[in-house]
Design a protein around this motif. Structure first.
Motif, mmCIF file in Angstrom:
data_model
loop_
_atom_site.group_PDB
_atom_site.id
_atom_site.type_symbol
_atom_site.label_atom_id
_atom_site.label_comp_id
_atom_site.label_asym_id
_atom_site.label_seq_id
_atom_site.Cartn_x
_atom_site.Cartn_y
_atom_site.Cartn_z
ATOM 1 N N GLU A 43 0.835 -1.214 0.000
ATOM 2 C CA GLU A 43 0.000 0.000 0.000
ATOM 3 C C GLU A 43 0.867 1.260 0.000
ATOM 4 O OE1 GLU A 43 -3.073 -0.280 -0.634
ATOM 5 O OE2 GLU A 43 -3.047 -2.455 -0.405
ATOM 6 N N ALA A 44 1.985 1.218 0.748
ATOM 7 C CA ALA A 44 2.880 2.378 0.784
ATOM 8 C C ALA A 44 3.533 2.602 -0.579
ATOM 9 C CB ALA A 44 3.944 2.186 1.854
ATOM 10 N N VAL A 45 3.883 1.518 -1.245
ATOM 11 C CA VAL A 45 4.481 1.641 -2.582
ATOM 12 C C VAL A 45 3.479 2.280 -3.531
ATOM 13 C CG1 VAL A 45 5.413 0.374 -4.547
ATOM 14 C CG2 VAL A 45 6.022 -0.319 -2.219
ATOM 15 N N LEU A 46 2.250 1.797 -3.504
ATOM 16 C CA LEU A 46 1.232 2.322 -4.413
ATOM 17 C C LEU A 46 0.832 3.755 -4.071
ATOM 18 C CD1 LEU A 46 -1.056 -0.843 -4.701
ATOM 19 C CD2 LEU A 46 0.559 0.043 -6.394
ATOM 20 N N ALA A 47 1.026 4.145 -2.824
ATOM 21 C CA ALA A 47 0.687 5.506 -2.398
ATOM 22 C C ALA A 47 1.825 6.491 -2.649
ATOM 23 C CB ALA A 47 0.317 5.511 -0.916
ATOM 24 N N SER A 48 3.002 5.985 -2.992
ATOM 25 C CA SER A 48 4.132 6.884 -3.241
ATOM 26 C C SER A 48 3.910 7.634 -4.561
ATOM 27 C CB SER A 48 5.448 6.110 -3.263
ATOM 28 O OG SER A 48 5.505 5.197 -4.350
ATOM 29 N N PRO A 49 4.548 8.796 -4.726
ATOM 30 C CA PRO A 49 4.287 9.627 -5.909
ATOM 31 C C PRO A 49 4.546 8.891 -7.224
ATOM 32 C CG PRO A 49 5.531 10.847 -4.270
ATOM 33 C CD PRO A 49 5.491 9.437 -3.798
ATOM 34 N N MET A 50 3.729 9.197 -8.207
ATOM 35 C CA MET A 50 3.939 8.669 -9.544
ATOM 36 C C MET A 50 5.040 9.495 -10.204
ATOM 37 S SD MET A 50 2.735 6.284 -11.579
ATOM 38 C CE MET A 50 1.028 5.948 -11.127
ATOM 39 N N ILE A 51 6.115 8.817 -10.633
ATOM 40 C CA ILE A 51 7.258 9.509 -11.223
ATOM 41 C C ILE A 51 7.186 9.510 -12.741
ATOM 42 C CG2 ILE A 51 9.777 9.554 -11.406
ATOM 43 C CD1 ILE A 51 8.625 10.316 -8.640
ATOM 44 N N ALA A 52 6.936 8.365 -13.307
ATOM 45 C CA ALA A 52 6.748 8.219 -14.757
ATOM 46 C C ALA A 52 5.762 7.081 -14.916
ATOM 47 C CB ALA A 52 8.069 7.914 -15.456
ATOM 48 N N SER A 53 4.540 7.387 -15.192
ATOM 49 C CA SER A 53 3.473 6.390 -15.204
ATOM 50 C C SER A 53 3.850 5.177 -16.053
ATOM 51 C CB SER A 53 2.184 7.020 -15.752
ATOM 52 O OG SER A 53 1.137 6.090 -15.739
ATOM 53 N N PRO A 54 3.728 3.986 -15.459
ATOM 54 C CA PRO A 54 3.089 3.619 -14.182
ATOM 55 C C PRO A 54 4.071 3.414 -13.018
ATOM 56 C CG PRO A 54 3.341 1.670 -15.541
ATOM 57 C CD PRO A 54 3.960 2.803 -16.316
ATOM 58 N N LEU A 55 5.277 3.961 -13.100
ATOM 59 C CA LEU A 55 6.297 3.769 -12.069
ATOM 60 C C LEU A 55 6.090 4.713 -10.887
ATOM 61 C CD1 LEU A 55 9.700 3.349 -13.960
ATOM 62 C CD2 LEU A 55 8.747 1.766 -12.264
ATOM 63 N N HIS A 56 5.958 4.115 -9.689
ATOM 64 C CA HIS A 56 5.897 4.912 -8.465
ATOM 65 C C HIS A 56 7.305 5.142 -7.921
ATOM 66 C CE1 HIS A 56 1.893 3.003 -8.698
ATOM 67 N NE2 HIS A 56 1.456 4.092 -8.086
ATOM 68 N N LEU A 57 7.433 6.127 -7.061
ATOM 69 C CA LEU A 57 8.732 6.492 -6.493
ATOM 70 C C LEU A 57 9.432 5.297 -5.845
ATOM 71 C CD1 LEU A 57 10.822 8.670 -5.707
ATOM 72 C CD2 LEU A 57 9.484 9.052 -3.619
ATOM 73 N N LEU A 58 8.696 4.503 -5.078
ATOM 74 C CA LEU A 58 9.326 3.416 -4.329
ATOM 75 C C LEU A 58 9.616 2.187 -5.183
ATOM 76 C CD1 LEU A 58 7.584 3.566 -0.837
ATOM 77 C CD2 LEU A 58 9.498 4.888 -1.756
ATOM 78 N N GLU A 59 9.335 2.284 -6.471
ATOM 79 C CA GLU A 59 9.704 1.217 -7.403
ATOM 80 C C GLU A 59 10.999 1.539 -8.138
ATOM 81 O OE1 GLU A 59 6.163 -0.728 -9.500
ATOM 82 O OE2 GLU A 59 5.497 1.346 -9.224
ATOM 83 N N ILE A 60 11.639 2.621 -7.740
ATOM 84 C CA ILE A 60 12.836 3.126 -8.412
ATOM 85 C C ILE A 60 13.986 3.143 -7.405
ATOM 86 C CG2 ILE A 60 13.827 5.118 -9.613
ATOM 87 C CD1 ILE A 60 10.906 5.934 -10.301
ATOM 88 N N VAL A 61 15.178 2.745 -7.832
ATOM 89 C CA VAL A 61 16.312 2.711 -6.907
ATOM 90 C C VAL A 61 16.692 4.101 -6.397
ATOM 91 C CG1 VAL A 61 17.402 0.598 -7.717
ATOM 92 C CG2 VAL A 61 17.896 2.747 -8.869
ATOM 93 N N MET A 62 17.251 4.115 -5.202
ATOM 94 C CA MET A 62 17.807 5.328 -4.618
ATOM 95 C C MET A 62 19.297 5.398 -4.945
ATOM 96 S SD MET A 62 17.459 8.034 -2.544
ATOM 97 C CE MET A 62 16.149 7.788 -1.323
ATOM 98 N N PRO A 63 19.754 6.411 -5.695
ATOM 99 C CA PRO A 63 21.201 6.532 -5.956
ATOM 100 C C PRO A 63 21.957 6.850 -4.666
ATOM 101 C CG PRO A 63 19.902 7.876 -7.485
ATOM 102 C CD PRO A 63 18.983 7.450 -6.387
ATOM 103 N N VAL A 64 23.074 6.161 -4.459
ATOM 104 C CA VAL A 64 23.886 6.366 -3.260
ATOM 105 C C VAL A 64 25.362 6.296 -3.648
ATOM 106 C CG1 VAL A 64 22.153 5.383 -1.702
ATOM 107 C CG2 VAL A 64 23.905 3.885 -2.697
ATOM 108 N N ALA A 65 26.219 6.682 -2.713
ATOM 109 C CA ALA A 65 27.660 6.436 -2.843
ATOM 110 C C ALA A 65 27.973 5.101 -2.190
ATOM 111 C CB ALA A 65 28.446 7.553 -2.164
ATOM 112 N N GLY A 66 28.988 4.424 -2.696
ATOM 113 C CA GLY A 66 29.362 3.150 -2.096
ATOM 114 C C GLY A 66 30.396 2.434 -2.923
#
Length: 383
Positions: free
Chosen positions: A189-212
């Motif tokens: 439910e939280a994934v589906l409630a996250s902002p739509m970034i590029a339909s149909p991709l929600h924010l939480l379906e996209i990786v978070m860029p990090v250093a490592g």
């Protein structure tokens, strides 16, 4: 099952960070390399092979020589592996092949990146800039959204089906204190409630860029027997590159990993259903969905039903990305793909702590570069 084609005898990993300050990529490469060589029980002088990735901004040319100099190495084999997120897995089989060819005996495979407020840029005259970007296909989000739309249109897959992948990644990340999203679970439910970034991709379906940074040391199976830790054997590998721009993809609902995985299974004498661990590249949820289907774990279009039927945690029969995947751990640029290799090694060595899977004999590791364009697959086996 096939004989070992080489062995991973050491691993190193840096805890991901959202941003870095005052540290260079070279420094991070040095630190994660030190961890991997120490874990292997080797002295730096024993490293005579070096595989690195391209670096944007910091070292645009002569990357192997620059890193070898910085680390104080004098390799008899050195190269750059430039396959995007497939680079980490691609390094492993190349290292084994170089050892088999007699070019070297112990190969350091290393990827790392810092991440500052002002991201480095480099000139790009790739044809995608002329023929795709002007028409709106700018950036990975748009391209992977197109792949997801195609899957939904062809098979009737739903947003909830894809959201299960992101939720499972977050759940697994809760047992990995180094994961960027440890302490931040997210259910379907939280994934589906996250902002739509590029339909149909929600924010939480996209990786978070990090250093490592991530690194592994590969040797021959024979040499591995004399080292202190249990080796993890390379049993099979496959690779396939089909395109760069998504507009040139031969298919939108199946990718080059299908061929790469088939070759890895054939080389190793195994099948997808025999894998005890699935360590699948997961830059976006659609990537995991397509990989599950292309591996033959289920029929095309049926990944949602397959997910519903399986526990993807370390306690389940089909554990998937037990480190949290990149969706839960974070994506340290090209090293993101190597996180899947490192986690598989931990599991097959029995070193995964509270997220250790019960049966750890075989693992499928996949890597993916560009837009479902560059694919590498490995079958790894416990000693």
């Amino acid at each position: 099952m096939s004989r070992s084609k080489g062995a991973i005898v050491g691993i190193g990993e840096l805890k991901p960070q959202r941003l870095t300050s005052g540290v260079t990529t070279l420094e991070m490469i040095a630190e994660v390399s030190r961890l991997a060589v120490r874990d292997a029980g080797l002295e730096p002088a024993a490293i005579d092979g070096l595989l690195v990735g391209p670096q944007v901004g910091e070292t645009p040319q002569h990357v192997p020589a620059t890193i070898a100099e910085y680390l104080g190495l004098a390799p008899t084999m050195a190269d750059v592996v430039d396959l995007g997120g497939a680079s980490g897995a691609g390094m492993v089989w190349r290292a084994a092949a170089a050892i088999e060819a007699g070019m070297c005996e112990a190969v350091l495979c290393v990827l790392a990146n810092n991440r500052e407020e002002a991201a480095p840029r480099s000139p790009n005259r790739n044809p995608i800039r002329e023929f795709d970007v002007p028409f709106g296909a700018s950036g990975a989000n748009i391209s992977y959204a197109l792949l997801m739309q195609a899957h939904m249109a062809e098979y009737g897959s739903t947003a909830r089906d894809f959201a299960m992948i992101a939720a499972a990644a977050r759940a697994n990340a809760q047992l990995n204190p180094d994961a960027i999203f440890c302490g931040k679970p997210a259910d379907v439910e939280a994934v589906l409630a996250s902002p739509m970034i590029a339909s149909p991709l929600h924010l939480l379906e996209i990786v978070m860029p990090v250093a490592g940074g991530e690194a592994v040391v590969v040797t021959s199976a024979e040499r591995a027997r004399s080292l202190p830790k249990a080796p993890v054997h390379l049993l099979g590998a496959g690779e396939k590159v089909t395109h760069r721009a998504v507009s040139q993809a031969p298919h939108l609902t199946s990718g080059p990993l299908k061929s790469a995985m088939a070759r890895a299974f054939a080389q190793s004498g195994t099948q997808a259903g025999e894998m005890d661990l699935l360590s699948l590249y997961d830059c976006y949820t659609i990537m995991v969905a397509t990989t599950i289907e292309d591996a033959g774990l289920c029929a095309p279009g049926q990944f949602g039903a397959w997910l519903n039927d399986h526990d993807l945690s370390h306690k389940g029969a089909k554990p998937l990305n037990t480190h949290g995947g990149q969706l839960g751990f974070g994506q340290p640029d090209l090293a993101g793909g190597m996180t899947h290799v490192v986690d598989a090694v931990r599991q097959l060595r029995g070193d995964a702590g509270e997220r250790q899977i019960g049966k750890a004999g075989l693992a499928l590791v996949t890597g993916n570069g560009a837009t479902m364009s560059e694919a590498t697959a490995l079958v790894l086996g416990a000693a």
